[in-house]
Design a protein around this motif. Structure first.
Motif, PDB file in Angstrom:
ATOM      1  N   TYR A   1       0.792  -1.236   0.109  1.00  0.00           N
ATOM      2  CA  TYR A   1      -0.074  -0.020   0.018  1.00  0.00           C
ATOM      3  C   TYR A   1       0.844   1.301  -0.067  1.00  0.00           C
ATOM      4  CZ  TYR A   1      -3.713  -3.148   1.606  1.00  0.00           C
ATOM      5  OH  TYR A   1      -4.576  -4.346   1.510  1.00  0.00           O
ATOM      6  N   TRP A   2       0.314   2.141  -0.130  1.00  0.00           N
ATOM      7  CA  TRP A   2       1.150   3.627  -0.218  1.00  0.00           C
ATOM      8  C   TRP A   2       0.647   4.645   1.012  1.00  0.00           C
ATOM      9  CZ3 TRP A   2       1.260   0.394  -3.833  1.00  0.00           C
ATOM     10  CH2 TRP A   2       2.375   0.119  -4.606  1.00  0.00           C
ATOM     11  N   GLY A   3       1.476   5.581   1.588  1.00  0.00           N
ATOM     12  CA  GLY A   3       1.257   6.261   2.474  1.00  0.00           C
ATOM     13  C   GLY A   3       0.792   7.759   2.042  1.00  0.00           C
ATOM     14  N   ASP A   4       1.221   7.882   0.863  1.00  0.00           N
ATOM     15  CA  ASP A   4       0.780   9.101  -0.101  1.00  0.00           C
ATOM     16  C   ASP A   4       1.137   9.051  -1.451  1.00  0.00           C
ATOM     17  OD1 ASP A   4       3.325  11.619  -0.022  1.00  0.00           O
ATOM     18  OD2 ASP A   4       3.689   9.325   0.199  1.00  0.00           O
TER      19      ASP A   4
ATOM     20  N   ASP B   1      -0.334  -8.234  -9.312  1.00  0.00           N
ATOM     21  CA  ASP B   1      -1.031  -7.206  -9.200  1.00  0.00           C
ATOM     22  C   ASP B   1      -2.043  -7.201  -8.094  1.00  0.00           C
ATOM     23  OD1 ASP B   1      -1.668  -6.174 -12.701  1.00  0.00           O
ATOM     24  OD2 ASP B   1       0.197  -5.942 -11.223  1.00  0.00           O
ATOM     25  N   SER B   2      -2.516  -8.352  -7.598  1.00  0.00           N
ATOM     26  CA  SER B   2      -3.359  -8.798  -6.543  1.00  0.00           C
ATOM     27  C   SER B   2      -2.912  -8.374  -5.163  1.00  0.00           C
ATOM     28  CB  SER B   2      -3.663 -10.418  -6.520  1.00  0.00           C
ATOM     29  OG  SER B   2      -2.610 -10.917  -6.373  1.00  0.00           O
ATOM     30  N   ARG B   3      -1.397  -7.966  -4.878  1.00  0.00           N
ATOM     31  CA  ARG B   3      -1.043  -7.674  -3.835  1.00  0.00           C
ATOM     32  C   ARG B   3      -0.376  -6.257  -3.859  1.00  0.00           C
ATOM     33  NH1 ARG B   3       3.226 -10.526  -2.473  1.00  0.00           N
ATOM     34  NH2 ARG B   3       3.384 -12.182  -3.833  1.00  0.00           N
ATOM     35  N   ILE B   4      -0.780  -5.723  -4.981  1.00  0.00           N
ATOM     36  CA  ILE B   4      -0.425  -4.267  -5.073  1.00  0.00           C
ATOM     37  C   ILE B   4      -1.707  -3.501  -5.131  1.00  0.00           C
ATOM     38  CG2 ILE B   4       0.653  -2.518  -6.660  1.00  0.00           C
ATOM     39  CD1 ILE B   4       2.270  -4.888  -7.785  1.00  0.00           C
TER      40      ILE B   4
ATOM     41  N   LEU C   1      11.046  -1.978  -7.321  1.00  0.00           N
ATOM     42  CA  LEU C   1      11.026  -3.249  -6.289  1.00  0.00           C
ATOM     43  C   LEU C   1      10.030  -4.129  -6.899  1.00  0.00           C
ATOM     44  CD1 LEU C   1      11.484  -4.213  -3.161  1.00  0.00           C
ATOM     45  CD2 LEU C   1       9.537  -2.862  -2.665  1.00  0.00           C
ATOM     46  N   LEU C   2       8.910  -3.801  -7.202  1.00  0.00           N
ATOM     47  CA  LEU C   2       7.718  -4.667  -7.469  1.00  0.00           C
ATOM     48  C   LEU C   2       8.051  -5.397  -8.638  1.00  0.00           C
ATOM     49  CD1 LEU C   2       4.749  -2.261  -6.509  1.00  0.00           C
ATOM     50  CD2 LEU C   2       5.810  -3.769  -5.086  1.00  0.00           C
ATOM     51  N   ASP C   3       8.119  -4.797  -9.770  1.00  0.00           N
ATOM     52  CA  ASP C   3       8.420  -5.346 -11.159  1.00  0.00           C
ATOM     53  C   ASP C   3       9.501  -6.238 -10.864  1.00  0.00           C
ATOM     54  OD1 ASP C   3       7.784  -2.903 -13.560  1.00  0.00           O
ATOM     55  OD2 ASP C   3       6.439  -4.176 -12.202  1.00  0.00           O
ATOM     56  N   ARG C   4      10.719  -5.962 -10.183  1.00  0.00           N
ATOM     57  CA  ARG C   4      12.043  -6.722 -10.104  1.00  0.00           C
ATOM     58  C   ARG C   4      11.762  -7.873  -8.991  1.00  0.00           C
ATOM     59  NH1 ARG C   4      16.682  -3.892 -10.984  1.00  0.00           N
ATOM     60  NH2 ARG C   4      17.791  -4.772  -9.165  1.00  0.00           N
ATOM     61  N   LEU C   5      10.601  -7.978  -8.282  1.00  0.00           N
ATOM     62  CA  LEU C   5      10.320  -9.158  -7.344  1.00  0.00           C
ATOM     63  C   LEU C   5       9.072  -9.837  -8.062  1.00  0.00           C
ATOM     64  CD1 LEU C   5      10.516  -7.597  -3.790  1.00  0.00           C
ATOM     65  CD2 LEU C   5      11.972  -9.286  -4.645  1.00  0.00           C
ATOM     66  N   HIS C   6       8.603  -9.478  -9.257  1.00  0.00           N
ATOM     67  CA  HIS C   6       7.498  -9.812  -9.862  1.00  0.00           C
ATOM     68  C   HIS C   6       6.334 -10.045  -8.782  1.00  0.00           C
ATOM     69  CE1 HIS C   6      10.765 -10.797 -12.883  1.00  0.00           C
ATOM     70  NE2 HIS C   6      11.299 -11.325 -11.870  1.00  0.00           N
ATOM     71  N   ILE C   7       5.917  -9.051  -8.381  1.00  0.00           N
ATOM     72  CA  ILE C   7       4.796  -9.080  -7.319  1.00  0.00           C
ATOM     73  C   ILE C   7       3.568  -9.003  -8.261  1.00  0.00           C
ATOM     74  CG2 ILE C   7       3.398  -7.741  -5.593  1.00  0.00           C
ATOM     75  CD1 ILE C   7       6.382  -8.863  -4.501  1.00  0.00           C
TER      76      ILE C   7
END
Ligand code: 6PG
Length: 241
Positions: free
Chosen positions: A67-70, A98-101, A90-96
């Motif tokens: 999640y984001w703070g702002d 979308d369901s957890r973003i 971070l997210l693309d590099r860890l292959h996260i």
């Protein structure tokens, strides 16, 4: 707890260690890790470290929700977007998946509605709120004198930043979320933050002028440059004894 680690790279590594250790602990204790990210330039290198071995191999990532703070009122692919900065580092590099973003849709026309919608999906107890600190003393998008400082009901709201910030229109968590979080970690580096870090951490101070005082008694990780005034003050204190 305030930790001052002189070398910038060592401080960034210590931040990655602290985030990964807390993430794993939360997954072991609660089955997931709810992490509110922040934007700006300070967290980027820390995200990058976390996206590489050995951190990237840690099992807690599979149970981490982002999640984001702002967020700024820009499209998610804008170079001003806090989401884009996290996605690239971070997210693309860890292959996260979308369901957890869970990004803040701050580009929406009706920002008050978007803030209400975000609040409805933001878990009641975030496991970690990561914060940078602006030279003016803001955290997230809670700027000096902001109405967010007086908010007693909403956990997420639309705000307008001061003239001097990039993208004045923002969505931000309010101080209530900081009170609910299991852990708040403030990261600050660079000589331009030394004065505001001192203002945020000294015993007396005005939250309205320095919103970072909301995080006064949480965890802080500073490099030598950002911690310079704290060190000078400690030396003066020792001499006074
Ligand atoms: C934002 C950030 C903001 C940031 C501080 C520090 O959207 O701008 O969330 O709160 O953390 O402005 O930014 P730097 O890390 O670039 O100094």
């Amino acid at each position: 707890m305030v930790r001052l680690i002189h070398s910038l790279t060592d401080m960034q590594e210590a931040a990655a260690d602290a985030i990964a250790a807390h993430g794993q602990w939360c997954v072991n204790q609660y089955g997931c890790f709810i992490w509110l990210l922040c934007g700006g330039s300070t967290p980027g290198p820390i995200f990058r470290l976390l996206s590489e071995a050995p951190y990237s191999k840690e099992p807690f990532w599979r149970k981490t929700h982002f999640y984001w703070g702002d967020e700024r009122c820009v499209p998610p692919d804008s170079e001003l977007s806090n989401f884009r900065m996290a996605r690239e580092n971070l997210l693309d590099r860890l292959h996260i998946p979308d369901s957890r973003i869970h990004r803040m849709a701050a580009e929406q026309q009706d920002l008050d509605l978007a803030a209400k919608q975000y609040e409805s999906i933001l878990p009641a107890v975030p496991d970690l709120v990561l914060l940078g600190i602006g030279a003016d003393g803001h955290i997230a998008s809670i700027f000096p004198g902001s109405p967010a400082l007086r908010e007693t009901k909403r956990r997420v709201m639309a705000v307008e930043g001061p003239q001097y910030v990039q993208s004045r229109c923002r969505m931000t968590i309010t101080p209530l979320v900081l009170l609910e979080a299991r852990k708040v970690l403030v990261v600050a580096t660079g000589a331009d933050k030394a004065a505001v870090v001192m203002r945020a951490l000294r015993i007396e101070g005005d939250v309205n002028k320095t919103p970072a005082r909301l995080a006064h008694d949480t965890d802080w990780l500073l490099d030598g440059a950002a911690g310079k005034e704290i060190i000078e003050e400690a030396k003066r204190e020792i001499k006074r004894r």
